[in-house]
Design a protein around this motif. Structure first.
Motif, PDB file in Angstrom:
ATOM      1  N   VAL A 150      80.830 -44.578 -30.067  1.00 42.47           N
ATOM      2  CA  VAL A 150      79.472 -44.891 -30.514  1.00 42.47           C
ATOM      3  C   VAL A 150      79.144 -46.355 -30.208  1.00 42.47           C
ATOM      4  CG1 VAL A 150      77.906 -44.999 -32.481  1.00 42.47           C
ATOM      5  CG2 VAL A 150      79.546 -43.122 -32.313  1.00 42.47           C
ATOM      6  N   GLU A 152      80.320 -48.347 -27.894  1.00 47.29           N
ATOM      7  CA  GLU A 152      80.086 -48.552 -26.462  1.00 47.29           C
ATOM      8  C   GLU A 152      78.710 -48.021 -26.059  1.00 47.29           C
ATOM      9  OE1 GLU A 152      81.608 -45.844 -23.384  1.00 47.29           O
ATOM     10  OE2 GLU A 152      82.871 -47.513 -22.747  1.00 47.29           O
ATOM     11  N   PHE A 153      78.370 -46.854 -26.565  1.00 53.36           N
ATOM     12  CA  PHE A 153      77.072 -46.288 -26.214  1.00 53.36           C
ATOM     13  C   PHE A 153      75.917 -47.129 -26.758  1.00 53.36           C
ATOM     14  CE2 PHE A 153      73.444 -43.554 -27.415  1.00 53.36           C
ATOM     15  CZ  PHE A 153      72.946 -43.360 -26.137  1.00 53.36           C
ATOM     16  N   VAL A 155      75.695 -50.301 -27.275  1.00 52.89           N
ATOM     17  CA  VAL A 155      75.478 -51.503 -26.476  1.00 52.89           C
ATOM     18  C   VAL A 155      74.595 -51.180 -25.268  1.00 52.89           C
ATOM     19  CG1 VAL A 155      76.591 -53.226 -25.004  1.00 52.89           C
ATOM     20  CG2 VAL A 155      77.584 -52.648 -27.211  1.00 52.89           C
ATOM     21  N   GLY A 156      74.946 -50.109 -24.569  1.00 48.76           N
ATOM     22  CA  GLY A 156      74.131 -49.709 -23.425  1.00 48.76           C
ATOM     23  C   GLY A 156      72.729 -49.304 -23.843  1.00 48.76           C
ATOM     24  N   ALA A 157      72.632 -48.493 -24.882  1.00 50.74           N
ATOM     25  CA  ALA A 157      71.330 -47.981 -25.311  1.00 50.74           C
ATOM     26  C   ALA A 157      70.394 -49.114 -25.736  1.00 50.74           C
ATOM     27  CB  ALA A 157      71.515 -46.978 -26.441  1.00 50.74           C
ATOM     28  N   ARG A 177      60.395 -48.823 -31.162  1.00 52.52           N
ATOM     29  CA  ARG A 177      61.300 -48.056 -30.309  1.00 52.52           C
ATOM     30  C   ARG A 177      62.689 -47.949 -30.951  1.00 52.52           C
ATOM     31  NH1 ARG A 177      59.771 -48.242 -24.272  1.00 52.52           N
ATOM     32  NH2 ARG A 177      57.603 -48.887 -24.328  1.00 52.52           N
ATOM     33  N   ARG A 180      62.600 -45.305 -33.639  1.00 58.78           N
ATOM     34  CA  ARG A 180      62.661 -43.955 -33.061  1.00 58.78           C
ATOM     35  C   ARG A 180      64.067 -43.644 -32.550  1.00 58.78           C
ATOM     36  NH1 ARG A 180      57.343 -45.413 -31.156  1.00 58.78           N
ATOM     37  NH2 ARG A 180      58.062 -45.961 -29.071  1.00 58.78           N
ATOM     38  N   MET A 181      64.707 -44.663 -31.987  1.00 60.15           N
ATOM     39  CA  MET A 181      66.068 -44.486 -31.478  1.00 60.15           C
ATOM     40  C   MET A 181      67.034 -44.108 -32.602  1.00 60.15           C
ATOM     41  SD  MET A 181      68.360 -47.467 -29.698  1.00 60.15           S
ATOM     42  CE  MET A 181      70.150 -47.436 -29.879  1.00 60.15           C
ATOM     43  N   LEU A 184      66.680 -40.596 -33.796  1.00 64.48           N
ATOM     44  CA  LEU A 184      67.311 -39.647 -32.866  1.00 64.48           C
ATOM     45  C   LEU A 184      68.832 -39.659 -32.994  1.00 64.48           C
ATOM     46  CD1 LEU A 184      65.713 -39.938 -29.311  1.00 64.48           C
ATOM     47  CD2 LEU A 184      66.247 -37.837 -30.531  1.00 64.48           C
ATOM     48  N   LEU A 185      69.395 -40.865 -33.127  1.00 64.18           N
ATOM     49  CA  LEU A 185      70.847 -41.011 -33.037  1.00 64.18           C
ATOM     50  C   LEU A 185      71.581 -40.781 -34.353  1.00 64.18           C
ATOM     51  CD1 LEU A 185      71.368 -44.230 -30.860  1.00 64.18           C
ATOM     52  CD2 LEU A 185      71.866 -41.861 -30.247  1.00 64.18           C
ATOM     53  N   GLY A 188      73.525 -37.687 -35.621  1.00 58.59           N
ATOM     54  CA  GLY A 188      74.789 -37.375 -34.967  1.00 58.59           C
ATOM     55  C   GLY A 188      75.903 -38.345 -35.328  1.00 58.59           C
ATOM     56  N   ILE A 189      75.575 -39.405 -36.050  1.00 58.31           N
ATOM     57  CA  ILE A 189      76.566 -40.444 -36.332  1.00 58.31           C
ATOM     58  C   ILE A 189      76.987 -40.465 -37.805  1.00 58.31           C
ATOM     59  CG2 ILE A 189      77.006 -42.939 -36.291  1.00 58.31           C
ATOM     60  CD1 ILE A 189      75.064 -43.168 -33.929  1.00 58.31           C
TER      61      ILE A 189
ATOM     62  N   ALA B 157      68.100 -45.556 -22.488  1.00 58.30           N
ATOM     63  CA  ALA B 157      69.537 -45.357 -22.684  1.00 58.30           C
ATOM     64  C   ALA B 157      70.276 -45.275 -21.344  1.00 58.30           C
ATOM     65  CB  ALA B 157      69.787 -44.102 -23.514  1.00 58.30           C
ATOM     66  N   GLY B 160      70.484 -48.716 -19.677  1.00 57.79           N
ATOM     67  CA  GLY B 160      71.446 -49.623 -20.289  1.00 57.79           C
ATOM     68  C   GLY B 160      72.881 -49.184 -20.084  1.00 57.79           C
ATOM     69  N   VAL B 161      73.140 -47.897 -20.169  1.00 54.42           N
ATOM     70  CA  VAL B 161      74.504 -47.395 -19.976  1.00 54.42           C
ATOM     71  C   VAL B 161      74.950 -47.695 -18.540  1.00 54.42           C
ATOM     72  CG1 VAL B 161      75.878 -45.281 -19.802  1.00 54.42           C
ATOM     73  CG2 VAL B 161      74.432 -45.665 -21.811  1.00 54.42           C
ATOM     74  N   LEU B 184      77.136 -37.254 -27.660  1.00 57.37           N
ATOM     75  CA  LEU B 184      76.547 -37.906 -28.844  1.00 57.37           C
ATOM     76  C   LEU B 184      75.110 -37.452 -29.084  1.00 57.37           C
ATOM     77  CD1 LEU B 184      77.372 -41.735 -28.838  1.00 57.37           C
ATOM     78  CD2 LEU B 184      77.522 -40.186 -30.783  1.00 57.37           C
TER      79      LEU B 184
END
Lengths: 218, 218
Positions: A150, A152-153, A155-157, A177, A180-181, A184-185, A188-189, B157, B160-161, B184
């Motif tokens: 999570v 790692e993801f 950071v990219g997101a 934004r 909203r992110m 969504l996330l 699942g976390i 996403a 960034g990934v 995820l």
């Protein structure tokens, strides 16, 4: 002033230079910023600039690295809430702080300037992982969720969502934004119970964050 | 060759220039690439380059815009599977195609070069939204999921990934990162039944994608 220890004075000078560099990078871009202009804005000598930073690239790396410290300075929540609050501080600071704006812009564009430094991203990944592990200890994480995956993801997101907001509307919609992110996330976390409790609110990001060199305002 | 219609020849020349520009941007970066070098690699005259593209920035914009067409050319799945397959093609092509590498790199770094073009991101958002709407029509989306919110988030996403993978290992781990990202995200986007059916496999991205100017290889 005379009573101020030498080391503290040197730290303040370094902070002043770092802050001036950020403002200059933010305004003129990395390419357009010169060591001389940064010196002028910091109100120090060119010798002082080069005493603290070998060259412009070293300054850019230091600006990128300053992000996490600045952004976490005033957080007082824990676990999953801390992670969400952090993102709100970040989204807000990207709209108001030249240091954070310059740091993120440099991190995204660095390869155009021949820099390839993932240390600032690694810093973010490490703190996300720490908070996710603390969330897990508090029973906030959904079963099977791996904090390192999570982290790692995220950071990219965050990087990409910021970049898209920057291109779309110069960051104005970033806080929305990010909200909203998370909607969504997070399902699942975290657990359902944790989700019901979490406050996902841009207003929580509008806390005061000390400016670079903040403790030396006196 | 003489029988080839004039218009088709012009299209081939344009494609050749676009492909040469991508290879040059990929290798030398935007700053390092010159119209003369692009001309040399395309095997055309400088006049031909300027006939099709006003300047280097116009070429960069065209390279960025070419992504979606290239990447969707050979997809044959539908709905949610199409979206996942697309991401695998994208992740694979970022490892092998100069055109896609250059397009994504330009899109991320463009502001360092004074370009601020979100059209290529808008293209991605539009196709994600189309596929998500088709997924919804097929009953694949979880209740309450808004295709436009998911599409906007996915663009950020993925960007960034990709960027983090680029800094971390020059993109080698991107396909694996995309797999982890889907694991995820998908539980929050599609129904349980759809999730059980979906194939999330980098191998599905290793289909042949025609190179720029591909249909003119004859």
């Amino acid at each position: 002033m005379a009573a101020q220890p030498k080391q503290q004075r040197a730290l303040k000078t370094r902070d002043d230079i770092l802050h001036a560099a950020a403002v200059t990078f933010d305004e003129l871009g990395y390419k357009g910023a010169s060591m001389r202009e940064i010196m002028r804005r910091a109100g120090v000598t060119l010798g002082a600039v080069y005493f603290h930073f070998d060259n412009k690239e070293a300054l850019a790396r230091a600006v990128m690295l300053s992000q996490t410290g600045e952004l976490t300075a005033n957080l007082d929540s824990e676990g999953a809430q801390r992670m969400v609050d952090f993102s709100m501080v970040w989204a807000h600071q990207l709209n108001v702080s030249p240091l954070i704006r310059a740091a993120v812009r440099l991190a995204v564009e660095q390869q155009a300037h021949g820099i390839g430094d993932k240390v600032s991203y690694g810093d973010f990944e490490a703190i996300f992982q720490t908070w996710l592990e603390s969330a897990r200890e508090q029973g906030e994480l959904a079963p099977g969720v791996d904090p390192s995956v999570v982290a790692e993801f995220l950071v990219g997101a965050f990087t990409g969502v910021q970049h898209y907001a920057q291109l779309s509307d110069a960051m104005a919609t970033l806080p929305d934004r990010v909200v909203r992110m998370w909607h969504l996330l997070l399902p699942g976390i975290v657990t359902r119970e944790c989700l019901d409790r979490l406050v996902i609110d841009p207003a929580r990001g509008r806390v005061a964050v000390p400016p670079a060199g903040g403790d030396s305002a006196a």
